[in-house]
Design a protein around this motif. Structure first.
Motif, short mmCIF file in Angstrom:
data_model
loop_
_atom_site.label_atom_id
_atom_site.label_comp_id
_atom_site.label_asym_id
_atom_site.label_seq_id
_atom_site.Cartn_x
_atom_site.Cartn_y
_atom_site.Cartn_z
N ARG A 84 0.90 -1.34 0.10
CA ARG A 84 -0.18 0.26 -0.03
C ARG A 84 0.94 1.07 0.09
NH1 ARG A 84 -3.11 -2.46 4.14
NH2 ARG A 84 -2.27 -1.13 5.59
N ARG A 85 1.89 1.21 0.97
CA ARG A 85 2.81 2.59 0.87
C ARG A 85 3.45 2.66 -0.35
NH1 ARG A 85 3.57 0.17 6.30
NH2 ARG A 85 5.54 -0.80 5.64
N ILE A 86 4.07 1.61 -0.93
CA ILE A 86 4.84 1.72 -2.26
C ILE A 86 3.86 2.13 -3.48
CG2 ILE A 86 5.73 0.44 -3.91
CD1 ILE A 86 7.24 -1.07 -1.54
N LEU A 87 2.74 1.50 -3.44
CA LEU A 87 1.61 1.84 -4.44
C LEU A 87 1.21 3.31 -4.34
CD1 LEU A 87 0.30 0.82 -7.11
CD2 LEU A 87 -1.61 -0.11 -5.36
N THR A 88 0.86 3.54 -3.19
CA THR A 88 0.50 5.21 -3.12
C THR A 88 1.47 6.08 -3.45
OG1 THR A 88 -0.83 4.43 -1.12
CG2 THR A 88 -0.24 6.72 -1.22
N ALA A 89 2.86 5.75 -3.34
CA ALA A 89 3.86 6.71 -3.62
C ALA A 89 3.98 6.78 -5.22
CB ALA A 89 5.18 6.29 -3.13
#
Length: 105
Positions: free
Chosen positions: A25-30
């Motif tokens: 989630r953190r990587i995809l949000t970025a």
């Protein structure tokens, strides 16, 4: 030859109902905000192996390119760090995956 940014065939994809891990989630949000270097992805995802998480996101059907730039590092050695970029066509799926993740949280 298979381009590494190409999503996996349908039969190899993780079902969309499988929730994203917090790291994903953190990587995809970025990635939705713009290009992310390998080092940034490691920090954002709080991982030391972000290419594995990029591969997992690709297995969910996302197209994520890895653009290589040529630089000379602090030691004077030629290097080619990667920069990940989510394709425009994958933005709706990325938002859907994050929406499902938020519903399950």
């Amino acid at each position: 030859m298979n381009n590494l940014s190409t999503p996996l065939p349908e039969q190899n994809r993780v079902r969309i109902t499988t929730p994203l891990l917090a790291r994903e989630r953190r990587i995809l949000t970025a990635l939705l905000m713009g290009p992310v270097s390998r080092e940034q992805a490691d920090r954002i995802g709080r991982v030391s192996n972000s290419p594995q998480y990029i591969a997992t996101l690709r297995s969910r059907g996302l197209t994520i390119a890895c653009l290589r730039r040529t630089l000379i590092n602090e030691d004077g050695t030629l290097c080619r760090p990667g920069i990940y970029q989510l394709s425009r066509d994958s933005i709706p799926l990325a938002r859907e995956l994050l929406s499902i993740a938020c519903q399950g949280a």
